[in-house]
Design an enzyme around this catalytic site. Sequence first.
Site, PDB file in Angstrom:
ATOM      1  N   ARG A  15     164.533  41.804  51.356  1.00  0.00           N
ATOM      2  CA  ARG A  15     164.543  43.230  51.001  1.00  0.00           C
ATOM      3  C   ARG A  15     162.955  43.390  51.198  1.00  0.00           C
ATOM      4  NH1 ARG A  15     167.285  43.783  45.350  1.00  0.00           N
ATOM      5  NH2 ARG A  15     166.584  41.502  45.185  1.00  0.00           N
ATOM      6  N   LYS A  74     160.744  42.397  44.348  1.00  0.00           N
ATOM      7  CA  LYS A  74     160.795  41.263  43.309  1.00  0.00           C
ATOM      8  C   LYS A  74     159.510  41.126  42.522  1.00  0.00           C
ATOM      9  CE  LYS A  74     163.979  39.588  42.128  1.00  0.00           C
ATOM     10  NZ  LYS A  74     164.981  40.170  41.183  1.00  0.00           N
ATOM     11  N   TYR A  93     160.395  45.495  40.385  1.00  0.00           N
ATOM     12  CA  TYR A  93     161.272  45.041  39.355  1.00  0.00           C
ATOM     13  C   TYR A  93     160.118  43.958  38.653  1.00  0.00           C
ATOM     14  CZ  TYR A  93     165.796  46.648  41.131  1.00  0.00           C
ATOM     15  OH  TYR A  93     166.562  47.696  41.416  1.00  0.00           O
ATOM     16  N   HIS A  95     161.158  42.387  35.064  1.00  0.00           N
ATOM     17  CA  HIS A  95     161.870  41.732  34.205  1.00  0.00           C
ATOM     18  C   HIS A  95     160.966  40.699  33.502  1.00  0.00           C
ATOM     19  CE1 HIS A  95     165.299  42.776  36.609  1.00  0.00           C
ATOM     20  NE2 HIS A  95     164.878  42.112  37.657  1.00  0.00           N
ATOM     21  N   GLU A 117     163.271  48.378  36.302  1.00  0.00           N
ATOM     22  CA  GLU A 117     164.508  48.159  35.736  1.00  0.00           C
ATOM     23  C   GLU A 117     164.336  48.921  34.266  1.00  0.00           C
ATOM     24  OE1 GLU A 117     162.551  45.854  36.254  1.00  0.00           O
ATOM     25  OE2 GLU A 117     162.149  44.653  34.539  1.00  0.00           O
ATOM     26  N   ASP A 269     168.608  37.536  35.420  1.00  0.00           N
ATOM     27  CA  ASP A 269     167.382  37.923  35.497  1.00  0.00           C
ATOM     28  C   ASP A 269     166.656  38.297  34.277  1.00  0.00           C
ATOM     29  OD1 ASP A 269     168.827  40.139  35.460  1.00  0.00           O
ATOM     30  OD2 ASP A 269     168.130  41.354  36.823  1.00  0.00           O
TER      31      ASP A 269
HETATM   32  N1  LIG Z   1     170.819  38.794  39.624  1.00  0.00           N
HETATM   33  C1  LIG Z   1     170.726  39.889  40.002  1.00  0.00           C
HETATM   34  O1  LIG Z   1     170.545  39.728  41.207  1.00  0.00           O
HETATM   35  C2  LIG Z   1     170.833  41.046  39.780  1.00  0.00           C
HETATM   36  C3  LIG Z   1     170.919  41.282  38.226  1.00  0.00           C
HETATM   37  N2  LIG Z   1     171.007  42.393  37.691  1.00  0.00           N
HETATM   38  C4  LIG Z   1     171.312  42.276  36.049  1.00  0.00           C
HETATM   39  O2  LIG Z   1     172.489  42.573  35.780  1.00  0.00           O
HETATM   40  C5  LIG Z   1     172.568  42.904  34.348  1.00  0.00           C
HETATM   41  C6  LIG Z   1     173.426  44.005  34.179  1.00  0.00           C
HETATM   42  O3  LIG Z   1     172.753  45.382  34.750  1.00  0.00           O
HETATM   43  P1  LIG Z   1     173.811  46.805  34.782  1.00  0.00           P
HETATM   44  O4  LIG Z   1     175.156  46.476  34.933  1.00  0.00           O
HETATM   45  O5  LIG Z   1     172.944  47.666  35.530  1.00  0.00           O
HETATM   46  O6  LIG Z   1     173.292  47.324  33.269  1.00  0.00           O
HETATM   47  P2  LIG Z   1     173.941  48.490  32.344  1.00  0.00           P
HETATM   48  O7  LIG Z   1     173.140  48.857  31.324  1.00  0.00           O
HETATM   49  O8  LIG Z   1     174.669  49.380  33.327  1.00  0.00           O
HETATM   50  O9  LIG Z   1     175.391  47.795  31.717  1.00  0.00           O
HETATM   51  C7  LIG Z   1     175.159  46.767  30.644  1.00  0.00           C
HETATM   52  C8  LIG Z   1     176.331  46.769  29.938  1.00  0.00           C
HETATM   53  O10 LIG Z   1     176.312  45.698  28.740  1.00  0.00           O
HETATM   54  C9  LIG Z   1     176.924  46.223  27.542  1.00  0.00           C
HETATM   55  N3  LIG Z   1     176.371  45.191  26.474  1.00  0.00           N
HETATM   56  C10 LIG Z   1     175.528  45.245  25.727  1.00  0.00           C
HETATM   57  N4  LIG Z   1     175.718  44.428  24.814  1.00  0.00           N
HETATM   58  C11 LIG Z   1     176.980  43.682  25.094  1.00  0.00           C
HETATM   59  C12 LIG Z   1     177.617  42.785  24.388  1.00  0.00           C
HETATM   60  N5  LIG Z   1     177.195  42.190  23.394  1.00  0.00           N
HETATM   61  N6  LIG Z   1     178.809  42.317  24.921  1.00  0.00           N
HETATM   62  C13 LIG Z   1     179.273  42.983  25.873  1.00  0.00           C
HETATM   63  N7  LIG Z   1     178.682  43.958  26.506  1.00  0.00           N
HETATM   64  C14 LIG Z   1     177.653  44.554  25.919  1.00  0.00           C
HETATM   65  C15 LIG Z   1     176.487  47.669  27.389  1.00  0.00           C
HETATM   66  O11 LIG Z   1     177.280  48.344  26.512  1.00  0.00           O
HETATM   67  C16 LIG Z   1     176.516  47.934  29.036  1.00  0.00           C
HETATM   68  O12 LIG Z   1     177.647  48.597  28.818  1.00  0.00           O
HETATM   69  C17 LIG Z   1     171.140  43.344  34.153  1.00  0.00           C
HETATM   70  O13 LIG Z   1     170.283  42.198  33.367  1.00  0.00           O
HETATM   71  C18 LIG Z   1     170.543  43.326  35.320  1.00  0.00           C
HETATM   72  O14 LIG Z   1     169.019  43.328  35.513  1.00  0.00           O
HETATM   73  C19 LIG Z   1     171.247  43.671  38.320  1.00  0.00           C
HETATM   74  C20 LIG Z   1     171.201  43.465  39.814  1.00  0.00           C
HETATM   75  C21 LIG Z   1     170.960  42.383  40.367  1.00  0.00           C
HETATM   76  C1  LIG Z   2     167.702  44.052  39.970  1.00  0.00           C
HETATM   77  C2  LIG Z   2     167.146  42.856  40.457  1.00  0.00           C
HETATM   78  O1  LIG Z   2     166.340  41.857  39.880  1.00  0.00           O
HETATM   79  C3  LIG Z   2     167.243  42.756  41.842  1.00  0.00           C
HETATM   80  O2  LIG Z   2     167.752  43.675  42.520  1.00  0.00           O
HETATM   81  O3  LIG Z   2     166.924  41.565  42.491  1.00  0.00           O
END
Ligand SMILES: NC(=O)C1=CN([C@@H]2O[C@H](COP(=O)(O)OP(=O)(O)OC[C@H]3O[C@@H](n4cnc5c(N)ncnc54)[C@H](O)[C@@H]3O)[C@@H](O)[C@H]2O)C=CC1
Ligand SMILES: CC(=O)C(=O)O
Length: 372
Positions: A15, A74, A93, A95, A117, A269
């Site tokens: 990206r 990143k 980002y 983190h 984020e 992340d």
């Molecule tokens: N690995 C990667 O490439 C990427 C990672 N991410 C990550 O994915 C993760 C999720 O992001 P989003 O969905 O956008 O966040 P979001 O804020 O939309 O959703 C998170 C959800 O987790 C729930 N939650 C909180 N505590 C909880 C628990 N104990 N049990 C169950 N649910 C619980 C919240 O109520 C919320 O609905 C983040 O860490 C984000 O940075 C996002 C994009 C890319």
């Molecule tokens: C959210 C994030 O860490 C990514 O898009 O790589």
Amino acid sequence: MKIGVPKEIKNNENRVAMTPAGVISLKHAGHHVFVETEAGLGSGFTDEQYILAGAEIVSTAKEAWQQEMVMKVKEPLSEEYDYFYEGLILFTYLHLAAEPALTKALIDKKVVGIAYETVQLQNGSLPLLTPMSEVAGRMASQIGAQFLEKSKGGKGILLAGIPGVKRGKVTVIGGGVVGTNAAKIAAGLGADVTIMDLNPERLRQLDDIFGSSINTFMSNPLNIADALSESDLVIGAVLIPGAKAPKLVTEDMVKSMKDGSVIVDVAIDQGGIFETTDRITTHDNPTYVKHGVLHYAVANMPGAVPRTSTIGLTNVTVPYALQLANKGYQQACLDNSALLKGINTLDGYVTYKAVAESHQLDYASAEERLNS
Ligand SMILES: NC(=O)C1=CN([C@@H]2O[C@H](COP(=O)(O)OP(=O)(O)OC[C@H]3O[C@@H](n4cnc5c(N)ncnc54)[C@H](O)[C@@H]3O)[C@@H](O)[C@H]2O)C=CC1
Ligand SMILES: CC(=O)C(=O)O
């Protein structure tokens, strides 16, 4: 303002933080954009397209990093920390809750670290995370389905099943943007999908969206343990904004899964929600096996589909970049509470509470520092 756009250096990160369309918007507003040569190639944008849009192409990362504001995708890697200087505005980002060394480097060099984020609207949504969460959520089910194939190390099941043969079971923990998108694709593939969240209101919304095509459960240790022992694919999608992810899935729960099952911990992340996702993997070498279960823990999943992701990301970041460049970061953040929440480091302080708590560092309010 002078804005630098370095080429991303993380493994398989294709990206780029700005498209030629973004350059045109910034140029129109009187700013200068310096793009490192070939920074856009992985996303299908050539140097010539950036030049036509009005950017200046620079031949080294150092030149891109020398500008007043640097936009990235990143978090900087350790080899980039030497480019930091006092007063640099870094918009990317970060983190930081999962990045102690980067946090220290940003504080030591007094960088203004604004994390995509943690930019947060009053309704609690995270506008600069959402498009990448949409991408990663959709990818998570697709990737899980692939790794369940025998040749990829999985148990050899088709999520959709076939007539006469049962469907695969997918459990998604966290029902926000990642979780909803993962559930949508898994249900579309024909899997038997369960989604868990801590927020009952969110569970109601999910029930309204999906009807009887998915199961909704309250997230608690008992329900997680029950679901894990029966699941073929488990997706980690929990977020507590800015904070380290809670370890909701214990090692014993992972041991209860059958050999060849798959875990995709999208929340890696922020540190990951499984006790067994104790390391970050890369697109080159995306999985490892623990207790017979394949673990996928890539922290930049959208980097694998850079064209879609770059356009999706810059659609939302450029309007905020314009505010920072037009008004200066101080006024822009004082005028826009969403942007103010994005400031994680300022003047040598951590200005995001959850990050300070993660590293036992002193916290200072960004608003107070900006007004002082
Ligand atoms: N690995 C990667 O490439 C990427 C990672 N991410 C990550 O994915 C993760 C999720 O992001 P989003 O969905 O956008 O966040 P979001 O804020 O939309 O959703 C998170 C959800 O987790 C729930 N939650 C909180 N505590 C909880 C628990 N104990 N049990 C169950 N649910 C619980 C919240 O109520 C919320 O609905 C983040 O860490 C984000 O940075 C996002 C994009 C890319
Ligand atoms: C959210 C994030 O860490 C990514 O898009 O790589």
